[in-house]
Design an enzyme around this catalytic site. Structure first.
Site, mmCIF file in Angstrom:
data_model
loop_
_atom_site.group_PDB
_atom_site.id
_atom_site.type_symbol
_atom_site.label_atom_id
_atom_site.label_comp_id
_atom_site.label_asym_id
_atom_site.label_seq_id
_atom_site.Cartn_x
_atom_site.Cartn_y
_atom_site.Cartn_z
ATOM 1 N N GLY A 1 9.244 -37.637 -2.262
ATOM 2 C CA GLY A 1 9.638 -38.912 -1.670
ATOM 3 C C GLY A 1 8.507 -39.939 -1.735
ATOM 4 O O GLY A 1 8.471 -40.899 -0.966
ATOM 5 N N TRP B 1 -1.723 -44.944 -8.291
ATOM 6 C CA TRP B 1 -2.216 -43.573 -8.070
ATOM 7 C C TRP B 1 -3.713 -43.528 -8.326
ATOM 8 O O TRP B 1 -4.182 -43.840 -9.431
ATOM 9 C CB TRP B 1 -1.508 -42.604 -9.009
ATOM 10 C CG TRP B 1 -0.235 -42.040 -8.465
ATOM 11 C CD1 TRP B 1 -0.084 -40.841 -7.813
ATOM 12 C CD2 TRP B 1 1.082 -42.619 -8.531
ATOM 13 N NE1 TRP B 1 1.238 -40.653 -7.463
ATOM 14 C CE2 TRP B 1 1.971 -41.720 -7.893
ATOM 15 C CE3 TRP B 1 1.591 -43.806 -9.049
ATOM 16 C CZ2 TRP B 1 3.341 -41.966 -7.770
ATOM 17 C CZ3 TRP B 1 2.951 -44.065 -8.925
ATOM 18 C CH2 TRP B 1 3.806 -43.154 -8.296
ATOM 19 N N SER C 1 14.105 -30.932 -7.885
ATOM 20 C CA SER C 1 13.848 -32.294 -8.365
ATOM 21 C C SER C 1 12.787 -32.288 -9.475
ATOM 22 O O SER C 1 12.918 -32.972 -10.497
ATOM 23 C CB SER C 1 13.388 -33.154 -7.175
ATOM 24 O OG SER C 1 13.083 -34.452 -7.583
ATOM 25 N N HIS D 1 -1.465 -37.703 -5.533
ATOM 26 C CA HIS D 1 -0.858 -36.367 -5.491
ATOM 27 C C HIS D 1 -1.954 -35.305 -5.363
ATOM 28 O O HIS D 1 -1.668 -34.115 -5.417
ATOM 29 C CB HIS D 1 -0.063 -36.082 -6.769
ATOM 30 C CG HIS D 1 1.243 -36.806 -6.865
ATOM 31 N ND1 HIS D 1 2.082 -37.006 -5.796
ATOM 32 C CD2 HIS D 1 1.883 -37.363 -7.944
ATOM 33 C CE1 HIS D 1 3.166 -37.658 -6.202
ATOM 34 N NE2 HIS D 1 3.066 -37.891 -7.485
ATOM 35 N N LYS E 1 7.563 -35.287 -6.209
ATOM 36 C CA LYS E 1 9.003 -35.160 -5.915
ATOM 37 C C LYS E 1 9.333 -34.994 -4.432
ATOM 38 O O LYS E 1 10.407 -34.511 -4.064
ATOM 39 C CB LYS E 1 9.659 -34.010 -6.713
ATOM 40 C CG LYS E 1 9.328 -33.928 -8.168
ATOM 41 C CD LYS E 1 9.232 -35.236 -8.864
ATOM 42 C CE LYS E 1 10.555 -35.909 -9.105
ATOM 43 N NZ LYS E 1 10.316 -37.244 -9.737
ATOM 44 N N ARG F 1 8.543 -32.557 1.729
ATOM 45 C CA ARG F 1 9.991 -32.376 1.556
ATOM 46 C C ARG F 1 10.275 -30.879 1.482
ATOM 47 O O ARG F 1 9.408 -30.104 1.030
ATOM 48 C CB ARG F 1 10.414 -33.063 0.237
ATOM 49 C CG ARG F 1 11.894 -33.051 -0.053
ATOM 50 C CD ARG F 1 12.190 -33.712 -1.407
ATOM 51 N NE ARG F 1 13.612 -33.913 -1.602
ATOM 52 C CZ ARG F 1 14.159 -34.395 -2.713
ATOM 53 N NH1 ARG F 1 13.390 -34.735 -3.736
ATOM 54 N NH2 ARG F 1 15.471 -34.551 -2.817
ATOM 55 N N LYS G 1 19.480 -37.890 -7.440
ATOM 56 C CA LYS G 1 20.536 -37.698 -6.445
ATOM 57 C C LYS G 1 20.134 -38.250 -5.089
ATOM 58 O O LYS G 1 20.970 -38.744 -4.346
ATOM 59 C CB LYS G 1 20.851 -36.214 -6.290
ATOM 60 C CG LYS G 1 21.691 -35.614 -7.394
ATOM 61 C CD LYS G 1 22.218 -34.266 -6.948
ATOM 62 C CE LYS G 1 23.140 -33.635 -7.966
ATOM 63 N NZ LYS G 1 23.514 -32.264 -7.574
HETATM 64 P P1 A3P Z 1 15.920 -36.102 -6.532
HETATM 65 O O1 A3P Z 1 15.438 -35.699 -7.882
HETATM 66 O O2 A3P Z 1 16.241 -34.917 -5.655
HETATM 67 O O3 A3P Z 1 17.040 -37.083 -6.565
HETATM 68 P P2 A3P Z 1 8.870 -38.755 -5.942
HETATM 69 O O4 A3P Z 1 8.957 -40.223 -5.764
HETATM 70 O O5 A3P Z 1 7.927 -38.088 -4.986
HETATM 71 O O6 A3P Z 1 8.632 -38.378 -7.368
HETATM 72 O O7 A3P Z 1 10.300 -38.139 -5.532
HETATM 73 C C1 A3P Z 1 11.447 -38.383 -6.300
HETATM 74 C C2 A3P Z 1 12.631 -37.890 -5.518
HETATM 75 O O8 A3P Z 1 12.864 -38.777 -4.405
HETATM 76 C C3 A3P Z 1 13.915 -37.892 -6.333
HETATM 77 O O9 A3P Z 1 14.698 -36.833 -5.781
HETATM 78 C C4 A3P Z 1 14.481 -39.269 -6.004
HETATM 79 O O10 A3P Z 1 15.851 -39.407 -6.274
HETATM 80 C C5 A3P Z 1 14.182 -39.293 -4.509
HETATM 81 N N1 A3P Z 1 14.225 -40.640 -3.920
HETATM 82 C C6 A3P Z 1 13.564 -41.743 -4.325
HETATM 83 N N2 A3P Z 1 13.905 -42.796 -3.553
HETATM 84 C C7 A3P Z 1 14.773 -42.348 -2.624
HETATM 85 C C8 A3P Z 1 15.484 -42.960 -1.545
HETATM 86 N N3 A3P Z 1 15.366 -44.247 -1.263
HETATM 87 N N4 A3P Z 1 16.310 -42.186 -0.806
HETATM 88 C C9 A3P Z 1 16.455 -40.866 -1.084
HETATM 89 N N5 A3P Z 1 15.811 -40.234 -2.091
HETATM 90 C C10 A3P Z 1 14.974 -40.966 -2.858
#
Ligand code: A3P
Length: 290
Positions: free
Chosen positions: A47, A78, A131, A101, A45, A123, A252
């Site tokens: 990014g 992964w 998230s 991860h 979570k 993050r 979000k």
């Molecule tokens: P939120 O749940 O806060 O919206 P990961 O890919 O590490 O699992 O992270 C997922 C998080 O990254 C989610 O956060 C997702 O919405 C956000 N995310 C994915 N792509 C994004 C983008 N292009 N810009 C901003 N946030 C992004």
């Protein structure tokens, strides 16, 4: 391979049995990295998917074709998941892009002696926990999250899947000297300056781009493009594995969303744990916790 309720314990850390087996985790630790490999490392979570999109767009010089036709888990599989070897073999992307991860504590030995380029994405941990909490509600391969307070306690104790956020970030970032090629970039930097982030990543992976290509990378990796792209928004995952009626993966995409969830008391408690766990780290200024 459903195994939605199975939890694999590996080196004291829990992993979803839907995606991991003891064998897949073991073989990750012995993976023979090539010097040309690009490894995206992150705590969940943070990014990860965004960086997968960015890197594979940069490799394609901003051409979105691959990103609109091949799912992210096939473009940048992964390392620790059971389908990894097959996915890597099937992928035509060069240099190879691999995601993990796993902590540096686990993967460090496999990386020693390799010049693979590591991009560590972090993050604001308060946004990570929020998230992750929402993700647990839609992912049927993760345990029930309980109340946010219960989930937050588990995050701070380091008992969620993939272990402690604190150990993860400290492990990866305190080894920048021994992992020769490591770029640490934050979700907040990617969010506040996406052009700068694309340029930093492209120069790190030695794939310099012209302005127009940078703009395309920024465009096709922005939140609304990714939310609408089924190769990256996880809507390809069947409903019994991810319950799309309970929320979306691309939720979000904001910084500071923790404020909509944390009480003042939870924030103070978080801050006190953060201070004590991070006192041996120089990272305070890098992780934007506001
Ligand atoms: P939120 O749940 O806060 O919206 P990961 O890919 O590490 O699992 O992270 C997922 C998080 O990254 C989610 O956060 C997702 O919405 C956000 N995310 C994915 N792509 C994004 C983008 N292009 N810009 C901003 N946030 C992004």
């Amino acid at each position: 391979m459903a195994r939605l309720d199975v939890i694999e314990m590996f080196h004291g850390i829990s992993f979803s049995g839907h995606l991991h087996t003891q064998e897949s985790l073991q073989s990750a630790l012995k993976f023979p990295f090539q010097d040309t490999d690009i490894l995206i490392a992150s705590y969940p979570k943070s990014g990860t998917t965004w960086m997968q999109q960015m890197v594979t767009l940069i490799s394609s010089r901003g051409d979105p074709h691959l990103n609109q036709t091949v799912p992210n888990w096939a473009r940048a599989p992964w390392l620790e998941q059971y389908y990894f070897a097959k996915a890597l073999e099937a992928s035509s992307i060069r240099p190879r892009v691999i995601t993990t991860h796993l902590s540096y504590q686990l993967l460090g030995p496999a990386l020693q002696g390799s010049k693979a380029k590591v991009i560590y994405v972090s993050r604001n941990p308060k946004d990570v926990v929020v998230s992750y909490y929402h993700f647990h509600k839609i992912a049927n391969f993760l345990p029930e999250p309980g109340t946010f307070q219960e989930f937050l306690n588990q995050f701070l104790e380091g008992t969620l899947h993939f272990g402690s956020w604190f150990d993860h970030i400290k492990g990866w970032t305190s080894h920048t000297a021994s992992v020769d090629n490591l770029l640490h970039i934050t979700y907040e930097e990617m969010s506040s300056d996406p052009h700068g982030a694309v340029k930093r990543v492209s120069s790190f992976i030695q794939c310099p781009l012209v302005e127009n290509e940078v703009n395309n990378c920024v465009h096709y990796s922005n939140f609304s493009s990714m939310k609408d792209n089924k190769m990256v928004n996880y809507t390809l995952v069947p409903g019994e594995i991810m319950d799309h009626s309970k929320g979306s993966f691309m939720r979000k995409g904001e910084t500071g969303d923790w404020k909509s969830m944390f009480t003042e008391e939870q924030n103070q408690y978080f801050e006190s744990i953060f201070k004590s766990k991070m006192q041996d780290s120089t990272l305070e200024s890098k992780s934007h916790r506001n």
